[in-house]
Every structure is written in structure tokens, then in C-alpha cells.
Design a protein around this motif. Structure first.
Motif, short mmCIF file in Angstrom:
data_model
loop_
_atom_site.label_atom_id
_atom_site.label_comp_id
_atom_site.label_asym_id
_atom_site.label_seq_id
_atom_site.Cartn_x
_atom_site.Cartn_y
_atom_site.Cartn_z
N ASP A 141 0.65 -1.29 0.13
CA ASP A 141 -0.19 0.09 0.10
C ASP A 141 0.82 1.28 -0.10
O ASP A 141 0.61 2.31 0.80
CB ASP A 141 -0.94 0.01 1.24
N LEU A 142 1.79 1.37 -0.69
CA LEU A 142 2.73 2.44 -0.93
C LEU A 142 2.08 3.51 -1.58
O LEU A 142 1.44 3.45 -2.48
CB LEU A 142 4.13 2.03 -1.67
N PRO A 143 2.15 5.00 -1.10
CA PRO A 143 1.46 5.99 -1.76
C PRO A 143 2.06 6.01 -3.30
O PRO A 143 3.06 5.93 -3.61
CB PRO A 143 1.91 7.12 -1.13
N GLY A 144 1.10 6.47 -4.00
CA GLY A 144 1.44 6.75 -5.60
C GLY A 144 1.46 5.51 -6.48
O GLY A 144 1.85 5.71 -7.51
N SER A 145 1.06 4.56 -5.87
CA SER A 145 1.00 3.25 -6.58
C SER A 145 -0.25 2.67 -6.54
O SER A 145 -0.78 2.19 -5.49
CB SER A 145 2.05 2.43 -5.97
N ASP A 146 -0.99 2.58 -7.91
CA ASP A 146 -2.24 1.96 -7.90
C ASP A 146 -2.06 0.54 -7.97
O ASP A 146 -3.17 -0.05 -7.29
CB ASP A 146 -2.73 2.26 -9.42
N ASP A 147 -1.08 -0.32 -8.08
CA ASP A 147 -0.79 -1.55 -8.16
C ASP A 147 0.36 -1.82 -7.60
O ASP A 147 1.29 -1.96 -8.00
CB ASP A 147 -1.04 -2.05 -9.39
N GLY A 148 -0.08 -2.22 -6.04
CA GLY A 148 1.22 -2.60 -4.97
C GLY A 148 1.93 -3.65 -5.41
O GLY A 148 3.24 -3.88 -5.47
N THR A 149 1.24 -4.83 -6.17
CA THR A 149 1.69 -5.96 -6.55
C THR A 149 2.73 -5.79 -7.61
O THR A 149 3.92 -6.20 -7.68
CB THR A 149 0.70 -6.94 -6.98
N GLU A 150 2.44 -4.88 -8.62
CA GLU A 150 3.30 -4.66 -9.61
C GLU A 150 4.64 -3.84 -9.30
O GLU A 150 5.45 -3.96 -9.76
CB GLU A 150 2.43 -3.64 -10.76
N THR A 151 4.35 -2.87 -8.12
CA THR A 151 5.65 -2.16 -7.71
C THR A 151 6.27 -3.14 -6.96
O THR A 151 7.74 -3.08 -7.17
CB THR A 151 4.88 -1.09 -6.58
#
Lengths: 140, 140
Positions: A67-77
């Protein structure tokens, strides 16, 4: 004792762990617990910071929140960060409300990324998981 | 442990002092936080003044010295953080650092140990400043 019978064991350097978590209090507590267990811990508050660290320092294990900010898809990040260093182990921290990537699944589609710990977690849970993932401190 | 590490560990104040490093540039934060840990300090890290406030108000964490950059993104800069600490955590010492000359006069009124550390600073200068502050606090 005969000097020739003494075997000098190589000293193992503590593994480096990168904790990527935007909640400062959570990051502080879990990093502190990991340091208390002998690990070298690096901290990043965002995916951007994590990328800079991963491009500069060798890391044995990535502990990353989805759940990092600025990331819609945490899994992808998490996948993007994980691909930065091939030999690096990954542990995922995920809140219940993180959207599953696969329709109908119980949780995010993490594939072979690594083990998952559900938020809220106890720091000691993470330490146990990290020790098992890295086999640290190992037999001895 | 190497001789160098042994020597710099012995330099740290006793009992264990806790330092909060507030710096938005991750690689600078990583280097100074790592150095301070090598010197025997317990170190927490914050990406911004807002994160520093979260850590400072966390009941699980006690901070003796805050080492903060002045220029940081967000609604509060290092000066604002120093003012908050002076008002709310009077026992916590503050050291400010900046790359900007203009900050020196303001910093002198907010930091117990005089003008701010100008970037780039040698890591040992931070340790010297912490030692001055903690020695002064013990005498008071």
C-alpha cells in the motif's frame, strides 16, 4: 590444543534488508526489531526511494508493503522492485483492503514473489519470517 | 569487528543515545544513519518533518537528538520541526543541516549547539555535534 587442529570459520556478514513502508511508525518499529536481531536494515519510505537504494546497495531481502502511496498496483510495484536485484528474497506486507489482482482470489496475486504477512502484524512475526527466508543465523 | 569499528563505537555516549535523522534524500540519509549506528547510536529515520512528528509522538519511541535537514518537501521544513520540538519536546536536542547559506542565522536561534551544519558535512562532524549537545545537556 594443536594449532593445526583449529579451523578458522569465515565470519558471516549480517544480511542487508530493505524495509519499504510509507507509515513511519510501522517502518521504525519493524526496522528496529530487525536490527535488534542482528540484521543490517535500510529504510525507504516510497517505491522511488527503494529504487534508489536498490540501484546503489546490495540487498539480500526486500520487505515491501503493497500500500505504498502513488502506486495504484502495489503488486506490480513489488515486482518492479524485486526485479532490480535477481538474488534478492522478497516478503510482502499487505493490508486486508489491498485489492486482489486476480478476480475471485482471496488476496493479491503474488505468484512466486514471496511469503506474505498481513497487516497489522507484530514486528516479531516479520523477524521470524526474515530469519526463515534467509536461513539466518543458520546452523551453528 | 575491525579496529576502526571498535574505536568509533567506543566514542559514542553512554548510555545508548537515540538519534532521529530527518532527511528526504535517501542516499544521504542512509549514509549518515549508517555511520551513526556504527558509532554506537540507536538511529531512527524520517523522510520528512511530518514523518518525524509521527515518530516523535509515538509512545514506543524515545528520541534524544534530532538531526534534520532544513529544506524538505511538505508543509513543514526543518525550522518548523525545530520550533515544534522546542515547544513540545524541550528535552530533545536539535541539530539542523542545510545546503543554503541563508539558513544559518535562523538556525542559530533554534539549535542549542550553534549554527547549522553546512552540507556537505563530514559524518564525524555530526557525531562531534551530538557529543557536544549531550555533554551540555548532562551538565545542565
Amino acid at each position: 590444543m594443536n594449532a593445526g587442529s583449529v579451523t578458522a570459520l569465515p565470519r558471516r556478514t549480517p544480511p542487508a534488508i530493505l524495509v519499504v513502508e510509507s507509515d513511519a511508525r510501522v517502518r521504525c518499529l519493524v526496522s528496529d526489531e530487525l536490527r535488534g536481531s542482528g540484521f543490517k536494515v535500510l529504510e525507504a519510505g516510497s517505491a522511488e526511494e527503494a529504487l534508489m537504494v536498490l540501484d546503489s546497495v546490495r540487498v539480500e531481502l526486500l520487505f515491501v508493503a503493497l500500500d505504498l502511496p502513488g502506486s495504484d498496483d502495489g503488486t506490480e510495484t513489488a515486482r518492479l522492485l524485486g526485479a532490480r536485484q535477481k538474488a534478492m528474497r522478497i516478503i510482502i506486507a499487505s493490508a486486508e483492503e489491498d485489492r486482489p489482482a486476480a478476480p475471485g482470489s482471496d488476496g493479491p496475486d503474488l505468484g512466486d514473489l514471496g511469503p506474505l504477512v498481513r497487516k497489522p502484524y507484530h514486528a516479531s512475526q516479520v523477524v521470524g519470517l526474515v530469519m526463515r527466508s534467509l536461513n539466518w543465523p543458520g546452523p551453528g | 569487528m575491525s579496529t576502526l569499528s571498535t574505536n568509533i563505537t567506543a566514542e559514542a555516549d553512554s548510555p545508548l543515545q537515540t538519534v532521529l535523522v530527518v532527511e528526504d534524500e535517501v542516499l544521504i540519509r542512509l549514509v549518515i544513519a549508517d555511520y551513526l549506528r556504527e558509532c554506537g547510536y540507536r538511529v531512527h529515520e524520517a523522510v520528512s518533518a511530518e514523518e518525524a512528528l509521527v515518530i516523535l509522538q509515538s509512545p514506543e519511541v524515545s528520541v534524544d537528538v534530532v538531526f534534520s535537514d532544513v529544506e524538505m518537501p511538505g508543509s513543514m521544513d526543518g525550522f518548523g520541526l525545530a520550533r515544534w520540538i522546542r515547544a513540545n519536546k524541550p528535552g530533545t536536542q536539535v541539530i539542523l543541516t542545510s545546503g543554503a547559506e541563508r539558513s544559518a542565522d535562523i538556525a542559530a536561534t533554534l539549535c542549542e549547539a550553534g549554527p547549522l551544519l553546512k552540507k556537505p558535512y563530514p559524518s564525524q562532524d555530526v557525531v562531534d555535534r551530538i557529543r557536544q549537545l549531550t555533554a551540555k545537556a548532562r551538565r545542565a
